[in-house]
Design a protein around this motif. Sequence first.
Motif, PDB file in Angstrom:
ATOM      1  N   ILE A  79       0.489  -1.521  -0.188  1.00  0.00           N
ATOM      2  CA  ILE A  79       0.314  -0.102   0.114  1.00  0.00           C
ATOM      3  C   ILE A  79       1.131   1.360  -0.178  1.00  0.00           C
ATOM      4  O   ILE A  79       0.526   2.503  -0.554  1.00  0.00           O
ATOM      5  N   GLU A  83       0.840   3.845  -2.740  1.00  0.00           N
ATOM      6  CA  GLU A  83       0.808   5.650  -2.468  1.00  0.00           C
ATOM      7  C   GLU A  83       1.804   6.378  -3.025  1.00  0.00           C
ATOM      8  O   GLU A  83       1.879   7.234  -3.524  1.00  0.00           O
ATOM      9  N   THR A  86       1.921   6.106  -6.959  1.00  0.00           N
ATOM     10  CA  THR A  86       0.921   7.743  -7.224  1.00  0.00           C
ATOM     11  C   THR A  86       0.480   9.199  -7.521  1.00  0.00           C
ATOM     12  O   THR A  86       0.754   9.841  -7.948  1.00  0.00           O
ATOM     13  N   LYS A 136       1.787  -7.547  -4.326  1.00  0.00           N
ATOM     14  CA  LYS A 136       0.453  -7.443  -3.502  1.00  0.00           C
ATOM     15  C   LYS A 136      -0.349  -8.380  -2.137  1.00  0.00           C
ATOM     16  O   LYS A 136      -0.453  -9.614  -2.285  1.00  0.00           O
ATOM     17  N   GLY A 141      -6.354  -3.081   5.165  1.00  0.00           N
ATOM     18  CA  GLY A 141      -6.310  -2.395   4.003  1.00  0.00           C
ATOM     19  C   GLY A 141      -5.323  -1.284   3.807  1.00  0.00           C
ATOM     20  O   GLY A 141      -4.962  -0.772   5.426  1.00  0.00           O
ATOM     21  N   ASP A 142      -5.858   0.217   3.992  1.00  0.00           N
ATOM     22  CA  ASP A 142      -5.144   1.283   4.007  1.00  0.00           C
ATOM     23  C   ASP A 142      -6.106   2.010   5.211  1.00  0.00           C
ATOM     24  O   ASP A 142      -5.660   3.294   5.077  1.00  0.00           O
ATOM     25  N   TRP A 144      -8.927   3.261   4.017  1.00  0.00           N
ATOM     26  CA  TRP A 144      -9.176   3.683   2.617  1.00  0.00           C
ATOM     27  C   TRP A 144     -10.174   2.896   1.323  1.00  0.00           C
ATOM     28  O   TRP A 144     -10.782   3.271   0.607  1.00  0.00           O
ATOM     29  N   GLY A 145     -10.089   1.791   1.658  1.00  0.00           N
ATOM     30  CA  GLY A 145     -10.298   0.959   0.030  1.00  0.00           C
ATOM     31  C   GLY A 145      -9.620   1.012  -1.039  1.00  0.00           C
ATOM     32  O   GLY A 145      -9.874   0.753  -2.057  1.00  0.00           O
ATOM     33  N   LEU A 146      -8.467   2.229  -0.962  1.00  0.00           N
ATOM     34  CA  LEU A 146      -7.992   2.131  -2.686  1.00  0.00           C
ATOM     35  C   LEU A 146      -7.341   1.650  -3.763  1.00  0.00           C
ATOM     36  O   LEU A 146      -7.553   1.337  -4.551  1.00  0.00           O
ATOM     37  N   PHE A 147      -6.338   0.753  -2.490  1.00  0.00           N
ATOM     38  CA  PHE A 147      -5.590  -0.272  -3.129  1.00  0.00           C
ATOM     39  C   PHE A 147      -5.802  -1.621  -2.633  1.00  0.00           C
ATOM     40  O   PHE A 147      -5.241  -2.389  -3.859  1.00  0.00           O
ATOM     41  N   GLU A 149      -9.091  -3.824  -0.744  1.00  0.00           N
ATOM     42  CA  GLU A 149     -10.537  -3.764   0.139  1.00  0.00           C
ATOM     43  C   GLU A 149     -10.485  -4.259   1.565  1.00  0.00           C
ATOM     44  O   GLU A 149      -9.293  -5.283   1.655  1.00  0.00           O
ATOM     45  N   ASP A 150     -10.613  -2.571   1.655  1.00  0.00           N
ATOM     46  CA  ASP A 150     -10.566  -3.272   3.090  1.00  0.00           C
ATOM     47  C   ASP A 150     -11.511  -4.256   4.034  1.00  0.00           C
ATOM     48  O   ASP A 150     -12.798  -4.182   3.278  1.00  0.00           O
TER      49      ASP A 150
END
Length: 153
Positions: A79, A83, A86, A136, A141-142, A144-147, A149-150
Amino acid sequence: MWEDNDDDADDDYDPEQERKRMEALPIFQKAEEIRELTRRIIDSIDDEEVRMIHSNIMLEDSIILSAKIAGAEAMDDFIMKMENATIIKIHARSLLTQTASLLFEEVLPEEYLRLLRKEIEAFRLLFRDWIKTFHKSPKEGDGWGLFVEDDDI
């Protein structure tokens, strides 16, 4: 407070070896080339006002590329790597936007800006290969569920 129970964890770490490994990465080398090319382009702008407007943004964008590559390479967390990736993408695209603005303002020879855009495109292709090396395997998760799924929080 900052006790480390694993005293042997850093015994094998060699900062000089890590720096050499980083500098050998094609994507890091390309980021450094872009930084230097950006600096030279900025230095060649004759119009002081235009240089002032664009220089801070462009130099910051170009410096962040290699800094965030180094940051991503320094960790194993998927993650955190994503980040950093990105942020790299955002700054590379910002640098492209600045070249378009300078083309519009006609303050530099078009060839200079085309060369920078070509280098950014080469960087983009290296970037795509580089992020494929991220493993991966996040433990969580982070938030936020961005990268990844939390789990239901």
